[in-house]
Enzyme design. Structure first.
Site, PDB file in Angstrom:
ATOM      1  N   CYS A 189     -16.003   3.655  -0.414  1.00 12.69           N
ATOM      2  CA  CYS A 189     -14.938   2.749   0.032  1.00 12.69           C
ATOM      3  C   CYS A 189     -14.476   3.043   1.457  1.00 12.69           C
ATOM      4  CB  CYS A 189     -13.755   2.806  -0.928  1.00 12.69           C
ATOM      5  SG  CYS A 189     -12.993   4.428  -1.095  1.00 12.69           S
ATOM      6  N   GLN A 204     -10.025  -3.178  -3.665  1.00 14.02           N
ATOM      7  CA  GLN A 204     -11.268  -2.537  -3.248  1.00 14.02           C
ATOM      8  C   GLN A 204     -12.344  -2.686  -4.320  1.00 14.02           C
ATOM      9  OE1 GLN A 204     -12.325  -0.509  -0.319  1.00 14.02           O
ATOM     10  NE2 GLN A 204     -14.216  -1.049  -1.408  1.00 14.02           N
ATOM     11  N   ASP A 223     -16.242   8.893  -3.208  1.00 15.43           N
ATOM     12  CA  ASP A 223     -15.065   8.763  -2.363  1.00 15.43           C
ATOM     13  C   ASP A 223     -14.793  10.151  -1.783  1.00 15.43           C
ATOM     14  OD1 ASP A 223     -12.793   7.805  -1.125  1.00 15.43           O
ATOM     15  OD2 ASP A 223     -11.643   7.497  -2.961  1.00 15.43           O
ATOM     16  N   ARG A 269       0.883  -1.181   0.000  1.00 16.15           N
ATOM     17  CA  ARG A 269       0.000   0.000   0.000  1.00 16.15           C
ATOM     18  C   ARG A 269       0.914   1.222   0.000  1.00 16.15           C
ATOM     19  NH1 ARG A 269      -5.414   1.089   1.553  1.00 16.15           N
ATOM     20  NH2 ARG A 269      -5.753   3.089   2.596  1.00 16.15           N
ATOM     21  N   ARG A 326     -14.243  -6.848   1.578  1.00 14.74           N
ATOM     22  CA  ARG A 326     -12.799  -6.786   1.368  1.00 14.74           C
ATOM     23  C   ARG A 326     -12.150  -8.098   1.815  1.00 14.74           C
ATOM     24  NH1 ARG A 326     -10.162  -1.995   1.148  1.00 14.74           N
ATOM     25  NH2 ARG A 326      -8.482  -3.330   0.353  1.00 14.74           N
ATOM     26  N   HIS A 383      -6.812   1.065  -7.152  1.00 16.64           N
ATOM     27  CA  HIS A 383      -7.189   0.391  -5.902  1.00 16.64           C
ATOM     28  C   HIS A 383      -7.919  -0.893  -6.283  1.00 16.64           C
ATOM     29  CE1 HIS A 383      -7.759  -0.229  -1.790  1.00 16.64           C
ATOM     30  NE2 HIS A 383      -8.472   0.828  -1.438  1.00 16.64           N
TER      31      HIS A 383
END
Length: 300
Positions: free
Chosen positions: A258, A130, A218, A100, A286, A127
């Site tokens: 998310c 996700q 987001d 990450r 997830r 991402h």
């Protein structure tokens, strides 16, 4: 060569659909295995995390393995050791790396030198874990993803990029509403269209949301963009998902985020806490999707 997962486009259509179905099966039976028994997976996290870190750690545990968290403060990552060296050393110790970080080039370089799998747990460009989880969340409710209209309202960021890539593989119509100056990568849009994806960029959220079955958003300022908060608040005025915006969507519309969410900015408190919101199902998924991804990677 090890199997890496750096972008959704590392999958073909059949594999992408199979992973969603496999993740659903895993969820339904609370899947555990010994696939990673006796193995350790390194979690290289240069950005803070709640859902990504916990879901990967728990998922690795469910597959019988151990995880090892590495942050810049606790390793040579923060002391400018070449990525090529880090990758080759960790390949000698660990069964894989979950990364990450900031630039996509970081995961690209780590995977280039690695002799073990590398999984992109978030970069500024993509991402993928996700959004594959989001595919699972939609599939649970509407298995025929190709007949859906999906709206993206907000920044043309890493989440938007991964939704664009997923539109190539899953066939849904994707309409992105972004203020001028905050568009998704034009090359990514052009590639998706060249691959036959139904992706469109518009300027008003209402146009994106009209008839939409799923509406996504987001935060307006992602990690590393905090100094742009005020500027972005001005640019994104009118982009908060609220009851008025959803009035033009499908009557059964579901809202996705998310997380973490800034209530009163990109999404209203009322919508976030309503029955239309499926954000916590997304968060749970997830775990299940990442288990499916890891099973696919480590079973090779």
């Amino acid at each position: 060569m090890p199997r890496h997962f750096l972008s959704i486009l590392d999958l073909d259509k059949d594999t992408a659909h199979a992973l969603v179905k496999r993740a659903k099966e895993m969820k339904e039976c609370d899947f555990h295995s010994d696939l990673l028994a006796g193995k350790t997976v390194a979690l290289i996290f240069e950005k803070a995390s709640t859902r990504t870190r916990v879901s990967f750690e728990v998922g690795i545990n469910h597959l019988g393995g151990n995880s090892l968290l590495m942050t810049p403060a606790e390793s040579q990552l923060g002391r400018s050791e070449p990525l090529s060296d880090t990758s080759r050393v960790l390949s000698r110790y660990c069964a894989g790396m979950v990364v990450r970080t900031f630039g996509q080039e970081i995961v690209d370089e780590l995977s280039h030198y690695a002799s073990v799998p590398v999984i992109n747990a978030l970069t500024d460009m993509y991402h993928p874990c996700q959004v594959m989880s989001d595919m699972l969340t939609m599939y649970e409710r509407t298995p025929d993803l190709a007949n859906l209209k999906v709206a993206w309202v907000g920044d043309g960021n890493n989440m938007a990029h991964s939704f664009i890539n997923a539109a190539i593989l899953f066939g849904y119509e994707l309409v992105l509403a972004c203020p001028e100056g905050y568009d998704p990568d034009p090359n990514l849009m052009a590639h998706a269209k060249a691959e036959g994806a139904r992706v469109t960029l518009v300027r008003t959220p209402e146009e994106a949301c009209e008839g939409a079955h799923y509406v996504n958003t987001d935060v307006w300022a992602s990690m590393g963009q905090e100094e742009e908060q005020k500027q972005r608040e001005a640019a994104f005025a009118g982009f908060m998902i609220d009851d008025d915006m959803l009035a033009v969507a499908d009557s059964e519309v579901k809202v996705m985020h998310c997380l973490p969410a800034h209530r009163g900015e990109e999404i209203s408190e009322e919508v976030f806490e309503s029955e239309r919101s499926i954000v916590f199902d997304q968060a749970e998924n997830r775990l299940h999707m990442q288990k499916a991804i890891m099973e696919w990677i480590f079973s090779e």
